[in-house]
Motif scaffolding. Structure first.
Motif, PDB file in Angstrom:
ATOM      1  N   VAL A  22       0.853  -1.195   0.000  1.00  0.00           N
ATOM      2  CA  VAL A  22       0.000   0.000   0.000  1.00  0.00           C
ATOM      3  C   VAL A  22       0.878   1.231   0.000  1.00  0.00           C
ATOM      4  N   LEU A  23       0.471   2.253  -0.761  1.00  0.00           N
ATOM      5  CA  LEU A  23       1.178   3.545  -0.801  1.00  0.00           C
ATOM      6  C   LEU A  23       0.260   4.600  -0.210  1.00  0.00           C
ATOM      7  N   LYS A  24       0.661   5.167   0.949  1.00  0.00           N
ATOM      8  CA  LYS A  24      -0.129   6.217   1.588  1.00  0.00           C
ATOM      9  C   LYS A  24       0.471   7.565   1.217  1.00  0.00           C
ATOM     10  N   VAL A  25      -0.297   8.384   0.464  1.00  0.00           N
ATOM     11  CA  VAL A  25       0.187   9.673  -0.036  1.00  0.00           C
ATOM     12  C   VAL A  25       0.041  10.719   1.071  1.00  0.00           C
ATOM     13  N   ASP A  26       1.098  11.477   1.300  1.00  0.00           N
ATOM     14  CA  ASP A  26       1.113  12.460   2.379  1.00  0.00           C
ATOM     15  C   ASP A  26       0.003  13.500   2.187  1.00  0.00           C
ATOM     16  N   ARG A  27      -0.518  14.020   3.321  1.00  0.00           N
ATOM     17  CA  ARG A  27      -1.624  14.977   3.315  1.00  0.00           C
ATOM     18  C   ARG A  27      -1.270  16.261   2.567  1.00  0.00           C
ATOM     19  N   ALA A  28       0.030  16.556   2.431  1.00  0.00           N
ATOM     20  CA  ALA A  28       0.418  17.776   1.735  1.00  0.00           C
ATOM     21  C   ALA A  28      -0.025  17.737   0.280  1.00  0.00           C
ATOM     22  N   PHE A  29      -0.004  16.549  -0.345  1.00  0.00           N
ATOM     23  CA  PHE A  29      -0.433  16.434  -1.739  1.00  0.00           C
ATOM     24  C   PHE A  29      -1.949  16.406  -1.843  1.00  0.00           C
ATOM     25  N   THR A  30      -2.614  15.846  -0.832  1.00  0.00           N
ATOM     26  CA  THR A  30      -4.084  15.845  -0.832  1.00  0.00           C
ATOM     27  C   THR A  30      -4.620  17.265  -0.737  1.00  0.00           C
ATOM     28  N   MET A  31      -3.974  18.105   0.066  1.00  0.00           N
ATOM     29  CA  MET A  31      -4.436  19.481   0.257  1.00  0.00           C
ATOM     30  C   MET A  31      -4.331  20.300  -1.034  1.00  0.00           C
ATOM     31  N   GLU A  32      -3.428  19.907  -1.956  1.00  0.00           N
ATOM     32  CA  GLU A  32      -3.272  20.650  -3.205  1.00  0.00           C
ATOM     33  C   GLU A  32      -4.370  20.328  -4.218  1.00  0.00           C
ATOM     34  N   LEU A  33      -5.089  19.236  -3.966  1.00  0.00           N
ATOM     35  CA  LEU A  33      -6.176  18.896  -4.892  1.00  0.00           C
ATOM     36  C   LEU A  33      -7.231  19.999  -4.858  1.00  0.00           C
TER      37      LEU A  33
END
Length: 900
Positions: free
Chosen positions: A807-818
């Motif tokens: 599993v690859l958990k993407v850091d919240r910093a990239f989610t916030m840029e969506l």
């Protein structure tokens, strides 16, 4: 003119018939007396030499023992300090991984609690044993002293050889008894200092306790004994009651094997121990006995020859040529006797003035060995006056010595010869005996023995690897330096230097490269200092520099900055460059301390403070640093108490399917509820736990609690979903996660597929073989592996492919840029595509809005986690969510704060 030459000739012959035998007898008697006198002198010299050797070996052995026990003292102090400030059951294993207790001499190291139960040990089978009845445990429990106790190890610790036991009391913060630390060390470590060849046959080296608790012995044949057994050392400790001495010990109260020995002893100046060296009296006198037998045989042969010559002289009185041949034979016999030894031999006749005073001495005879010592031949030396030999070499000293010997009849000493390339001897043992109007002088070359004594002294005061002063020598010279500074009203600066990243070089390239690096570092350090400054290797990769005199902080800072800059240049070892750098702590005299111990401690504190703030810099000691260390120590103590008192608890944050909202898994997050401090933020205690190593024990707590909670939910009858556990980089890199998980899963009877392990990118940087082995062990256990906080580290595509994560958990910093930028969406799409190509599921962390969820669904993200779905909640609330299963149907939750 003689009218009866035949008569005169017969009278002469009759006279010679009487004189020659008498003269032969006198010469034989004189030769015999001289042989006996010299043999006795050689016997006395050999016995005296044995006493000197025993005394010198005992002194060198005492210094070795003091240093060796001092090292054990420091190790037990470090273990005591680390345990009292951590009480970590894995402390000993941690210290072993850091390089301690790896020497084969350390047979067993353990920590025993106040009730006598072994809590930690290098010997796992010993953990849990009760040592409360052991004499050393009772001694420490009944006496408040924290001094090191040395004694013989009990039989239970004696596997693999005789052991010496070192113990030290543990105290609570209120100085109450809290147990002991103990360390069993191979007895041969303390008795193998002097080689069997040096001791000689029948030699004995021993270590005894002044308080009667210990007696370790090793003989020249290599056999060792502890506290009796087949030991030969006398049981009467009164033999060595004085601080130092040497004596011949024999008879029924002597050594158990009946041998007479020359026993030398020295009491340790620091510990209640005495170093003893026994040299076989027979072995010491063996050379003298051989010399006596050879001299006796030569004297008998020479005496018989003289008698035969006397008879022949009486019979052949009329033949002058025969008399000359007999004379030459006597001279050849004399020359053979003097040339057969290794000692120089001289006959010096006194040259007197009319009033009888001695003006000079003339060499009337010598052997070739004696002439060689002076860089001459016998023909060149015989006939020379002492004044001629003395010119430019000895001054008046040699003439004065000869005159004293003539007055006293005897003179003997050890003498350093002048440094002159004409001489072939550096140290000589002189013996001058008055014979008539002259002196019989013997000169023995003792240069090798003196060089050996000098080597022993250097071993005690000079670091073998770097050539710098040892810690013992440096600290021993400090009181004199401080007294001198006080008298001259000068300032001093003590620099504590630690090489940054040296352990990395040593571990990755081997100890040989590490040793070369330390040598180069020592030479570079010496090149940066003044001749009057002092440098020592403090231990490992640490150095001490004493700047004397120094004019305030500015000058000390200038030197420290120069050292930091110089050590910033990589070291060339072989064909490779190695960058290590340096961190320096500085304490000033008299401002920061009045004694060596205080100055060293304060400079050490300053160095560590600077290293924590960033390596490759220097820092002066500040009293506030001690307060900071105390604060960290208190928080660390609180964490230890939290582990012991079960103050840590787990919260759980659900992870759901991005489309259906079905609960698929949850992440376990640790929380600390302190009875006085309240809820302590993970951001406050996790970094300290990482730096102190407590994160390993906290990680074990998280693993055990997560498995226990799964077992509890199973008893509640709810359908279970996997729980993911965060593993810190230090916990993962040290290994053992697989063993901890396996133990917890078996304990709570939880299937391995209900546990998932989250590992950050930084934890996977390092030795790929070790990482792959640890990941393979976890995968073989049956747990899934997550890459946590992806995007914040340095993972490469090839690395992810090689590590085979699930599993690859993407850091919240990239989610916030969506939704904020086109680039953010494109970048996230690239991550999803890459992960799916590698067969990995993608989890978006930190989902907080409905818009982010919608975009993630379009990007084909598998799972989502964040405040939009649910906050981290206690186990009771998580149970309700597990029963609901579909969480998105409940509507969005307020998004605020940050999860840990």
């Amino acid at each position: 003119m003689n009218k009866y030459p035949g008569l005169a000739f017969s009278r002469t012959n009759r006279y010679l018939v009487v004189v020659w035998p008498a003269l032969a007898l006198l010469l034989a008697a004189a030769l015999w007396i001289a042989t006996v006198v010299r043999a006795n002198a050689e016997h006395q010299r050999a016995e005296g030499q044995a006493r000197k050797d025993a005394s010198a070996y005992a002194e060198a052995y005492e210094q070795y023992i003091t240093r060796s026990v001092g090292q054990m003292d420091q190790i037990t102090m470090q273990l005591k300090f680390s345990w009292e400030h951590g009480r970590d059951a894995g402390l000993i294993d941690e210290l072993r991984r850091d390089g301690m207790f790896t020497d084969s001499a350390f047979r067993m190291v353990a920590v025993v609690d106040r009730s006598g139960i072994v809590r930690a040990s290098t010997r796992p089978l010993l953990i849990g044993e009760d040592l409360a009845s052991a004499p050393y445990f009772i001694q420490h429990r009944n006496h408040i002293s924290t001094a090191l106790r040395v004694g013989a190890a009990p039989p239970r610790f004696g596997e693999g050889g005789e052991l010496v036991l070192f113990t030290r009391r543990l105290d609570t913060s209120e100085d109450e008894f809290d147990g002991i630390v103990l360390m069993a060390v191979d007895a041969r470590y303390f008795t193998s200092f002097i080689s069997p060849a040096t001791l000689g046959a029948g030699g004995v080296v021993a270590l005894a306790g002044l308080e009667g608790r210990l007696r370790v012995e090793q003989r020249s044949d290599g056999s060792a004994y502890l506290d009796g057994g087949a030991a030969v050392l006398p049981l009467r400790g009164g033999l060595w009651a004085s601080e130092r001495g040497v004596r011949k010990v024999e008879g029924e109260y002597g050594f158990a094997d009946g041998q007479a020995r020359v026993l030398g002893w020295r009491h340790s100046s620091v510990y209640p121990l005495v170093a003893l060296v026994g040299l076989s009296h027979a072995t010491a006198l063996a050379t003298a006995e051989v010399y006596w037998r050879e001299s006796r045989d030569r004297a008998i042969v020479a005496g018989i020859g003289l008698l035969l010559l006397g008879v022949l002289g009486a019979v052949m009185a009329r033949r002058s040529l025969q008399r000359e041949r007999e004379k030459q034979e006597v001279q050849r016999a004399y020359r053979t006797a003097t040339e057969s030894g290794n000692d120089g031999f001289y006959m010096a006749a006194a040259v007197r003035a009319r009033d009888g005073s001695i003006l000079d001495f003339r060499i009337v005879d010598c052997n070739e060995r004696g002439a060689f010592f002076y860089g001459m031949t016998r023909e060149q030396l015989v006939g020379s006056s002492l004044a001629q030999i003395d010119t430019g070499l000895f001054g008046e000293e040699l003439m004065s010595t000869y005159r004293k010997a003539m007055e006293a009849g005897f003179y003997e000493d050890d003498r350093r010869m002048p440094l002159d390339n004409r001489l072939n001897i550096s140290w000589g043992h002189r013996r001058l005996v008055r014979v008539g109007n002259g002196l019989a002088v013997t000169l023995q070359d003792i240069s090798e023995r003196k060089a050996h004594e000098d080597q022993l002294e250097r071993m005690a005061n000079e670091d073998v690897l770097t050539g710098l002063a040892t810690r013992h020598a440096f600290l021993g010279a400090m009181p004199e330096r401080l007294a001198q500074a006080r008298a001259n009203e000068e300032g001093l600066a003590l620099l504590f230097i630690d090489l940054d990243e040296f352990k990395v070089v040593n571990d990755t390239h081997g100890h040989a490269v590490g040793d070369q690096l330390l040598k180069s570092a020592a030479q570079r350090l010496l090149s940066l200092l003044r001749p009057q400054d002092s440098v020592a290797r403090f231990g490992g990769d640490e150095f001490l520099v004493l700047l004397q005199p120094v004019e305030g902080e500015r000058q000390a800072a200038s030197v420290a900055a120069r050292i930091v800059e110089a050590f910033g240049v990589p070291f060339l070892i072989g064909d490779d460059l190695h960058a290590v750098g340096s961190s320096i702590g500085i304490s000033m005299f008299p401002r920061d301390g009045q004694d060596a111990e205080t100055l060293v401690r304060h400079s050490d504190i300053a160095m560590y403070a600077g290293k924590n703030e960033g390596k490759g810099q220097y820092r002066f000691f500040d009293p506030a640093l001690s307060n900071t260390l105390n604060t960290r120590a208190r928080l660390k103590q609180h964490m230890l108490e939290a582990i012991e008192r079960d103050q840590f608890t787990l919260y759980y944050q659900p992870r759901v399917d991005a489309r259906s909202g079905e609960l698929l898994s949850m992440e376990a997050l640790i929380r600390w509820r302190h009875p006085e401090l309240g809820l302590v933020s993970p951001g406050d205690f996790i970094p300290l736990a990482e730096s102190t190593g407590l994160i390993v024990r906290i990680g074990e707590v998280v693993i055990d609690k997560a498995c226990a909670q799964l077992a509890a939910w199973r008893e509640a009858g709810v359908a279970l979903v996997p729980v993911s556990i965060n593993v810190s980089p230090k916990q993962f890199q040290r290994g053992g996660v697989q063993r901890q998980l396996s133990r917890a899963l078996n304990r709570w009877r939880v299937p391995a597929n209900l546990i998932e392990v989250e590992i950050t990118e930084s934890a996977m940087m390092g030795d790929h073989d070790d990482i792959l082995a640890e990941l393979a062990a976890l995968r073989a256990l049956g747990v899934k592996l997550h890459v946590d906080d992806f995007g914040t580290g340095y993972s490469s595509l090839s690395q992810l492919q090689r590590l085979k994560m699930d599993v690859l958990k993407v850091d919240r910093a990239f989610t916030m840029e969506l939704g904020n930028s086109k680039e953010g969406k494109v970048f996230f799409q690239a991550i999803v595509s890459m992960a799916h190509a590698l067969g990995m599921s993608v989890v978006a962390e930190g989902v907080e809005t409905e818009e982010q969820l919608a975009i993630l669904r379009k990007l084909d993200c598998n799972e989502v986690q964040g405040y939009y779905i649910a906050r981290p909640v206690p186990a009771g609330e998580m149970l309700e969510m597990m029963r609901r299963r579909y969480l998105l149907a409940q509507g969005p939750l307020a998004a605020e704060g940050v999860s840990f």
